[in-house]
Design an enzyme around this catalytic site. Structure first.
Site, short mmCIF file in Angstrom:
data_model
loop_
_atom_site.label_atom_id
_atom_site.label_comp_id
_atom_site.label_asym_id
_atom_site.label_seq_id
_atom_site.Cartn_x
_atom_site.Cartn_y
_atom_site.Cartn_z
N ASP A 254 38.60 46.65 38.31
CA ASP A 254 38.50 45.32 38.93
C ASP A 254 39.63 44.44 38.41
O ASP A 254 39.60 43.97 37.27
CB ASP A 254 37.15 44.68 38.61
CG ASP A 254 36.89 43.43 39.44
OD1 ASP A 254 37.74 42.52 39.41
OD2 ASP A 254 35.84 43.37 40.10
N ASP B 10 38.76 40.83 37.20
CA ASP B 10 38.15 40.81 35.87
C ASP B 10 39.17 41.08 34.78
O ASP B 10 39.15 40.45 33.71
CB ASP B 10 37.03 41.86 35.79
CG ASP B 10 35.72 41.38 36.38
OD1 ASP B 10 35.49 40.15 36.37
OD2 ASP B 10 34.92 42.21 36.83
#
Length: 220
Positions: free
Chosen positions: A204, A207
């Site tokens: 991700d 993130d």
């Protein structure tokens, strides 16, 4: 560059490959990850924006008065929030006068379909190219939704830049928006996992840019 379709281009450059490899490494921290994301976006921008219009101006150089080209148009950067913010500064560095819009999309974890929560573009966005950025083109849903909104705003010249692109996402964008140029730093033709992620990518990206997750093994 390698063409997947007439409008889809995969970068082939050792500097980009090197930086992408470091992004994929689970031991790359959020600070370095964010820096790599911006650096790759800048390198990709040179190719994606090579057709910007220019005009000649007269300037006093140290030894003579010369006619020399400058940009005759600017471009708008539209990051898909939040991960796309990680690519914005890299493109902004190419032209400090570039404008920035924002589109907020989140993925429904059950349907994997995008849901829009924010959308705002500069007033004069239709006057130049619009560069949509998102580190990952996985299922393609967010990219298609973002391009849909931008076209409805009247934009004609749209380019999409991603660092990681999957066959699934590329095929969907090409099918629905064949007029949009897509630039990819690292392409994968492998299937996505059951959560819609590219297995050979960096996880991700949002993130990792923000430091809100870590893929490092937990030591006991």
């Amino acid at each position: 560059m390698k063409n997947l379709y007439d409008n889809v281009f995969v970068m082939e450059h050792p500097l980009i490959d090197h930086k992408v490899s470091h992004m994929c490494n689970i031991y790359t921290g959020s600070k370095e990850f964010a820096e790599l994301t911006n650096e790759i976006a800048m390198l990709m921008g040179y190719e994606a924006l090579k057709d910007l219009k220019t005009k000649n101006v007269t300037v006093q150089a140290p030894l003579a008065v010369i006619d020399t080209p400058v940009l005759a148009q600017d471009f708008t950067i539209v990051p898909i929030l939040r991960a796309g913010l990680g690519m914005t500064d890299g493109l902004k560095a190419l032209s400090p006068t570039a404008k920035i819009g924002h589109i907020g999309l989140c993925r429904n974890e059950e349907t994997l379909e995008p849901e829009t929560y924010y959308f705002k573009l500069p007033i004069d966005v239709t006057e130049g190219p619009v560069v949509v950025v998102d580190p990952a083109l996985a299922t393609g849903g967010s990219a298609v939704a973002a391009i849909d909104f931008i076209k409805k705003a009247g934009c004609k010249d749209i380019r999409f830049l991603c660092i990681f692109g999957s066959k699934t996402g590329v095929d969907l964008v090409h099918k629905i928006h064949p007029d949009v140029s897509v630039y990819i730093a690292r392409y994968s033709d492998a299937p996505l996992n059951d959560k819609g992620y590219i297995l050979t990518a960096a996880g991700d990206a949002g993130d990792r840019v923000c430091g809100t997750c870590s893929y490092k093994p937990v030591e006991n």
